[in-house]
Structures are given as C-alpha cells and as structure tokens.
Design a protein around this motif. Structure first.
Motif, short mmCIF file in Angstrom:
data_model
loop_
_atom_site.label_atom_id
_atom_site.label_comp_id
_atom_site.label_asym_id
_atom_site.label_seq_id
_atom_site.Cartn_x
_atom_site.Cartn_y
_atom_site.Cartn_z
N TRP A 63 0.39 -3.96 -0.50
CA TRP A 63 1.72 -4.07 0.09
C TRP A 63 2.57 -5.06 -0.70
O TRP A 63 3.77 -4.85 -0.88
N LEU A 154 5.71 3.60 4.33
CA LEU A 154 6.01 2.24 3.87
C LEU A 154 6.42 1.34 5.05
O LEU A 154 6.05 0.16 5.08
N THR A 156 5.28 1.66 8.08
CA THR A 156 4.01 1.36 8.75
C THR A 156 3.25 0.27 8.01
O THR A 156 2.72 -0.66 8.63
N MET A 157 3.22 0.36 6.70
CA MET A 157 2.53 -0.66 5.90
C MET A 157 3.21 -2.02 6.07
O MET A 157 2.53 -3.05 6.18
N ARG A 158 4.54 -2.05 6.09
CA ARG A 158 5.26 -3.30 6.30
C ARG A 158 4.91 -3.90 7.66
O ARG A 158 4.64 -5.10 7.77
N ALA A 161 1.53 -5.37 7.49
CA ALA A 161 1.57 -6.62 6.72
C ALA A 161 2.11 -7.77 7.56
O ALA A 161 1.63 -8.91 7.46
N VAL A 169 -3.00 -5.68 3.24
CA VAL A 169 -2.61 -4.29 3.46
C VAL A 169 -2.52 -3.60 2.10
O VAL A 169 -1.85 -4.09 1.19
N ARG A 170 -3.21 -2.47 1.99
CA ARG A 170 -3.14 -1.70 0.75
C ARG A 170 -3.28 -0.22 1.07
O ARG A 170 -3.79 0.16 2.12
N LEU A 171 -2.82 0.57 0.14
CA LEU A 171 -2.91 2.02 0.23
C LEU A 171 -3.87 2.48 -0.86
O LEU A 171 -3.68 2.16 -2.03
#
Length: 177
Positions: A63, A154, A156-158, A161, A169-171
């Motif tokens: 992230w 993105l 959701t990832m934010r 995080a 957090v990583r994809l």
C-alpha cells in the motif's frame, strides 16, 4: 492479519496491469512493482494455494507504494494501441483501443500502415466514416477513470491501511495467460 479481497469483479484491465505490474503494458507505463515473485513472508494460506501451471508473473505491491503513485504523471511514451472515437455532434465519443482496427482504419491509414500507435507521433489522427483514430499517451489517472473496480480495490486497501498500518497491507497477484 490476512484479508482476502475478491478480485473476481476486476476486469482484465491491461492498463492497470501495465502500470502496476508491467504485464501487458501496451500503454508504456513505468511499472510500480514488476516481477517480484511471491513475498518472502507470504502467509501459509497463500503458499498453500494450488496454482495452475499456466499461472505466471507472480508479484506484489505494498500500500505504501500505491499511496505514492502520482496519478497526474504520464506514460513515458504513447500507447501501442490506437484509440478509436465515434464522431458525434457533441464531440468525439471514446469507442475503444486495439492493435488492429480493421478495414475502415486501413482505408484511411493505408493498407501497409503499422497498427501500433507507438509507430507514430503523439496526436496523429485518421478520420473516416464518422470515426477518428488517434495516437495518445495515457496518464496514470486514466487508469482509474476507466476502471471503477480498481478504484474500489484501492479504496479498500486504503481503509485496511488506516486500520492496520500502511506497511501491513499489500496486494499479491499473478496472471493466467
């Protein structure tokens, strides 16, 4: 903490694949996280997945890297795909982009014209039969404007995080073609 976010809703968006991972990078972006393989500290759940023999391009992005993308930046070169527009009374309406455009484009560009946009200067145009084909350079922001599912991912990832810390957090992705 492992959060499994389904990517089933994400389309095969080659501009996003190119920008983020360097896969099918027709737009010529400088990729953020190409070819890293699986993370060294991948979870047992991830390592236990049965990947198909055709799966390739394993990589991941944190992230912290995604949060630093300059969405106004432009690709270093023009898109290999020539962009096609329908000409309307309100102005050009984007129709799509591809490496080959068929007879209508060949009739105006010439039978032996190169269908790769990167063969021509930015802004080169052909017009015929109510259509326009144009050589364009994409910005990073163009990727988000054309892919609301990626924007949702993105977001959701934010959110993850904010709850768990940016570095947590990583994809992780791989490709099947």
């Amino acid at each position: 903490m492992l959060a499994d976010v389904s990517l089933d809703a994400l389309p095969r968006h080659y501009d996003a694949f190119g920008l983020l991972f360097g896969v099918r990078n027709y737009a010529g972006f400088e990729p953020v996280a190409p070819g890293r393989g699986l993370p060294e500290n991948a979870s047992a759940d991830l390592l236990g997945l049965q990947l198909a023999d055709s799966d390739h391009g394993h990589t991941w992005v944190a992230w912290t890297q995604l949060a630093c993308i300059d969405w106004r930046a432009r690709a270093p070169r023009v898109d290999d795909r020539i962009h096609e527009y329908k000409l309307t009374s309100e102005g050009p309406l984007f129709n799509g982009k591809a490496g080959h455009h068929g007879r209508a484009w060949r009739a105006v560009a010439g039978e032996h014209a190169d269908p790769r946009g990167s063969s021509y200067p930015e802004g080169t145009e052909w017009r015929a039969a109510g259509r326009m084909w144009r050589v364009e350079r994409l910005s990073h922001g163009d990727v988000l404007r054309t892919d609301p599912q990626l924007r949702a991912l993105l977001d959701t990832m934010r959110d993850l995080a904010e709850q768990n810390g940016d570095d947590n957090v990583r994809l992780v992705v791989w490709f099947d073609s």
